[in-house]
Design an enzyme around this catalytic site. Structure first.
Site, PDB file in Angstrom:
ATOM      1  N   HIS A  55      11.926  -3.572   7.116  1.00  0.00           N
ATOM      2  CA  HIS A  55      11.340  -2.507   7.942  1.00  0.00           C
ATOM      3  C   HIS A  55      11.456  -2.776   9.439  1.00  0.00           C
ATOM      4  O   HIS A  55      10.705  -2.203  10.224  1.00  0.00           O
ATOM      5  CB  HIS A  55       9.869  -2.279   7.534  1.00  0.00           C
ATOM      6  CG  HIS A  55       9.718  -1.787   6.127  1.00  0.00           C
ATOM      7  ND1 HIS A  55       8.534  -1.849   5.424  1.00  0.00           N
ATOM      8  CD2 HIS A  55      10.617  -1.224   5.281  1.00  0.00           C
ATOM      9  CE1 HIS A  55       8.706  -1.345   4.216  1.00  0.00           C
ATOM     10  NE2 HIS A  55       9.961  -0.964   4.101  1.00  0.00           N
ATOM     11  N   ASN A 110      -1.979 -12.047  -4.809  1.00  0.00           N
ATOM     12  CA  ASN A 110      -2.708 -10.980  -4.116  1.00  0.00           C
ATOM     13  C   ASN A 110      -4.175 -11.043  -4.550  1.00  0.00           C
ATOM     14  O   ASN A 110      -4.445 -11.291  -5.726  1.00  0.00           O
ATOM     15  CB  ASN A 110      -2.092  -9.611  -4.523  1.00  0.00           C
ATOM     16  CG  ASN A 110      -2.435  -8.493  -3.563  1.00  0.00           C
ATOM     17  OD1 ASN A 110      -3.591  -8.309  -3.205  1.00  0.00           O
ATOM     18  ND2 ASN A 110      -1.426  -7.740  -3.161  1.00  0.00           N
ATOM     19  N   GLN A 159       8.576  -7.041   4.369  1.00  0.00           N
ATOM     20  CA  GLN A 159       8.367  -5.679   4.868  1.00  0.00           C
ATOM     21  C   GLN A 159       7.679  -5.744   6.227  1.00  0.00           C
ATOM     22  O   GLN A 159       7.487  -4.728   6.875  1.00  0.00           O
ATOM     23  CB  GLN A 159       7.477  -4.899   3.896  1.00  0.00           C
ATOM     24  CG  GLN A 159       8.057  -4.739   2.513  1.00  0.00           C
ATOM     25  CD  GLN A 159       7.001  -4.252   1.536  1.00  0.00           C
ATOM     26  OE1 GLN A 159       6.708  -3.065   1.448  1.00  0.00           O
ATOM     27  NE2 GLN A 159       6.407  -5.178   0.787  1.00  0.00           N
ATOM     28  N   SER A 203       0.957  -4.117  -1.349  1.00  0.00           N
ATOM     29  CA  SER A 203       0.381  -3.147  -2.285  1.00  0.00           C
ATOM     30  C   SER A 203       1.474  -2.536  -3.152  1.00  0.00           C
ATOM     31  O   SER A 203       1.185  -1.871  -4.145  1.00  0.00           O
ATOM     32  CB  SER A 203      -0.362  -2.048  -1.519  1.00  0.00           C
ATOM     33  OG  SER A 203       0.550  -1.377  -0.661  1.00  0.00           O
TER      34      SER A 203
END
Ligand code: BJW
Ligand code: ZN
Length: 254
Positions: free
Chosen positions: A126, A219, A108, A195
């Site tokens: 993206h 993470n 992303q 996230s």
């Protein structure tokens, strides 16, 4: 002083990763955090530019209303990114690409650090901050440095905008479809430094899991996807990924 962290992984992950023929990795801003790139939401901070939250300045509406302000924001961010280097997480992911029969890296991120680390065929959901795109004919232009950004399209003379997917915009044609098809065929899926609140990117690990893959999150924080994952490795990607590789494939870390 060297930091000593202990990595605990299940026998299931060790076995699945060792036997994997097809590995899929989805990354987000957290994979670049150790290179010095600020995340969007991690750590409770919200990126703000001149008083505007990033989902306002980074929106399709703002491109229509004030393209100059959007360029100012993206020029500023490129100037911060320019000196940054890939970290051990980018390097480890790049090393994985030649280790499996099939390997897919979907990011992303728009910072280009995976490519700088040597990753090939990266699916950029993206877009990329190092490219501009014509608002009319969609011709694309590489931006080598802050100074050399073209002012207008060489094909049609119309305005250029950052070649980045802003809120409310469609993803590049075909990118998600290829990513989803590969997610469906993978044996192991790693979800690194995201996230997982932005769709459709966040649906890729769900697709992988539904198709029978072993899904592992990396993470320091829990996310809305943690429950969907078979295993969660809590910590920084730049520490966890090399340790994981060393643990599962002794002698093969990058
Ligand atoms: C570490 C770490 C370390 C820290 N190691 N980890 C379904 C349901 C609801 C809404 C939607 C839906 N489908 C689509 C939508 C709408 C929308 C959306 O998802 N909205 C939600 C926010 C509610 N999606 C879109 O608009 C997308 N377009 C689309 O779907 O088109 C079809 C459509 C069109 C119109 C209407 C409806 C559908 C496009 C999304 C484009 C997102 N663009 C951005 C901005 C790019 C430009 C810019 O940079 O300014 O992309 S938003 C921003 O979030 C950026 C990121 O790529 C993206 C994801 O963020 P990411 O990478 O997860 O970062 P963070 O900061 O959130 O998290 C970092 C993580 O790292 C944290 O977890 C930390 O703990 C961790 N971390 N250090 C490992 N060392
Ligand atoms: Zn044009």
């Amino acid at each position: 002083m060297q930091s000593i962290i202990e990595l605990r992984i299940s026998d299931e992950l060790r076995g699945r990763f060792r036997r994997a023929r097809n590995v899929f990795v989805l990354t987000g801003a957290g994979v670049s955090a150790e290179s010095g790139v600020p995340t969007f939401r991690g750590g409770g901070k919200t990126a703000v530019w001149k008083g505007m939250p990033f989902d306002v300045i980074s929106s399709a509406r703002m491109v229509e209303r004030d393209l100059a302000a959007v360029w100012e924001w993206f020029d500023y961010r490129r100037s911060l990114l320019e000196p940054l280097e890939p970290n051990p997480a980018h390097m480890q992911i790049a090393a994985w690409q030649d280790q499996f029969d099939e390997f897919t890296l979907v990011t992303q991120n728009i910072d280009g650090l995976h490519q700088k680390a040597g990753s090939r065929g990266v699916i950029e959901l993206h877009g990329n901050i190092w490219r501009a795109r014509c608002v009319t004919c969609h011709a694309r232009y590489d931006i080598a440095s802050r100074q050399s950004r073209p002012d207008a399209c060489f094909e049609c003379g119309d305005a250029l905008r950052p070649d980045v997917v802003l809120f409310g915009e469609m993803l590049p044609a075909g990118a998600f479809e290829v990513a989803a098809a590969n997610a469906q065929r993978c044996d192991v899926c790693f979800v690194v430094g995201t996230s997982a609140v932005v769709y459709p990117a966040a649906s890729l690990p769900e697709i992988a899991r539904a198709a029978g893959a072993y899904v592992c999150e990396v993470n320091p924080e829990r996310t809305s996807l943690s429950e969907v994952c078979n295993e969660v490795l809590t910590g920084k990607a730049g520490e966890i990924l090399p340790l994981l590789t060393k643990n599962v494939f002794p002698g093969q870390s990058c």
